[in-house]
Design a protein around this motif. Sequence first.
Motif, PDB file in Angstrom:
ATOM      1  N   GLU A  35      43.909 109.283  -4.835  1.00 15.38           N
ATOM      2  CA  GLU A  35      42.996 109.639  -5.921  1.00 15.38           C
ATOM      3  C   GLU A  35      42.584 108.377  -6.646  1.00 15.38           C
ATOM      4  O   GLU A  35      43.386 107.472  -6.844  1.00 15.38           O
ATOM      5  N   GLY A  36      41.331 108.295  -7.039  1.00 16.13           N
ATOM      6  CA  GLY A  36      40.866 107.132  -7.773  1.00 16.13           C
ATOM      7  C   GLY A  36      40.374 106.026  -6.860  1.00 16.13           C
ATOM      8  O   GLY A  36      39.772 106.266  -5.824  1.00 16.13           O
ATOM      9  N   TYR A  37      40.672 104.799  -7.232  1.00 17.27           N
ATOM     10  CA  TYR A  37      40.154 103.610  -6.548  1.00 17.27           C
ATOM     11  C   TYR A  37      40.739 103.461  -5.155  1.00 17.27           C
ATOM     12  O   TYR A  37      41.947 103.527  -4.959  1.00 17.27           O
ATOM     13  N   ASN A  38      39.869 103.243  -4.181  1.00 17.57           N
ATOM     14  CA  ASN A  38      40.295 103.031  -2.795  1.00 17.57           C
ATOM     15  C   ASN A  38      39.631 101.805  -2.198  1.00 17.57           C
ATOM     16  O   ASN A  38      39.343 101.754  -1.004  1.00 17.57           O
ATOM     17  N   GLY A  39      39.399 100.792  -3.030  1.00 21.74           N
ATOM     18  CA  GLY A  39      38.736  99.577  -2.584  1.00 21.74           C
ATOM     19  C   GLY A  39      39.534  98.769  -1.583  1.00 21.74           C
ATOM     20  O   GLY A  39      39.006  97.836  -0.983  1.00 21.74           O
ATOM     21  N   ASP A  40      40.789  99.127  -1.387  1.00 23.08           N
ATOM     22  CA  ASP A  40      41.611  98.407  -0.420  1.00 23.08           C
ATOM     23  C   ASP A  40      41.433  98.935   1.005  1.00 23.08           C
ATOM     24  O   ASP A  40      41.992  98.371   1.943  1.00 23.08           O
ATOM     25  N   THR A  42      39.655  99.473   4.562  1.00 25.33           N
ATOM     26  CA  THR A  42      38.707  98.713   5.371  1.00 25.33           C
ATOM     27  C   THR A  42      37.462  99.564   5.584  1.00 25.33           C
ATOM     28  O   THR A  42      37.484 100.793   5.416  1.00 25.33           O
ATOM     29  N   SER A  43      36.384  98.922   5.974  1.00 25.87           N
ATOM     30  CA  SER A  43      35.149  99.656   6.281  1.00 25.87           C
ATOM     31  C   SER A  43      35.400 100.644   7.409  1.00 25.87           C
ATOM     32  O   SER A  43      34.882 101.756   7.404  1.00 25.87           O
ATOM     33  N   ARG A  44      36.213 100.236   8.364  1.00 29.50           N
ATOM     34  CA  ARG A  44      36.529 101.103   9.502  1.00 29.50           C
ATOM     35  C   ARG A  44      37.257 102.367   9.032  1.00 29.50           C
ATOM     36  O   ARG A  44      36.965 103.473   9.480  1.00 29.50           O
ATOM     37  N   GLU A  45      38.240 102.205   8.131  1.00 24.66           N
ATOM     38  CA  GLU A  45      38.987 103.359   7.620  1.00 24.66           C
ATOM     39  C   GLU A  45      38.070 104.297   6.837  1.00 24.66           C
ATOM     40  O   GLU A  45      38.092 105.514   7.044  1.00 24.66           O
TER      41      GLU A  45
END
Length: 69
Positions: A35-40, A42-45
């Motif tokens: 929930e919330g920030y998921n900036g970690d 990868t583009s692939r994920e």
Amino acid sequence: MSNSKNNTVNVPEAKGAMNRFKMEVASELGVNLKEGYNGDLTSREAGSIGGGMVKKMIEAQERQMAGQQ
């Protein structure tokens, strides 16, 4: 057409269900979505989550259409 980012849900009443669906697909794919920030992620994920959601929605629509024939 604007190039602005658009993450709005077309049917506001479905927002909670779409979030649960996204979490379910992420879990099935083994992606650590929180929930919330998921900036970690990868583009692939991130892309695999969206692609998985689309695949499941298309499959559900195909099943519904097959049942109506």
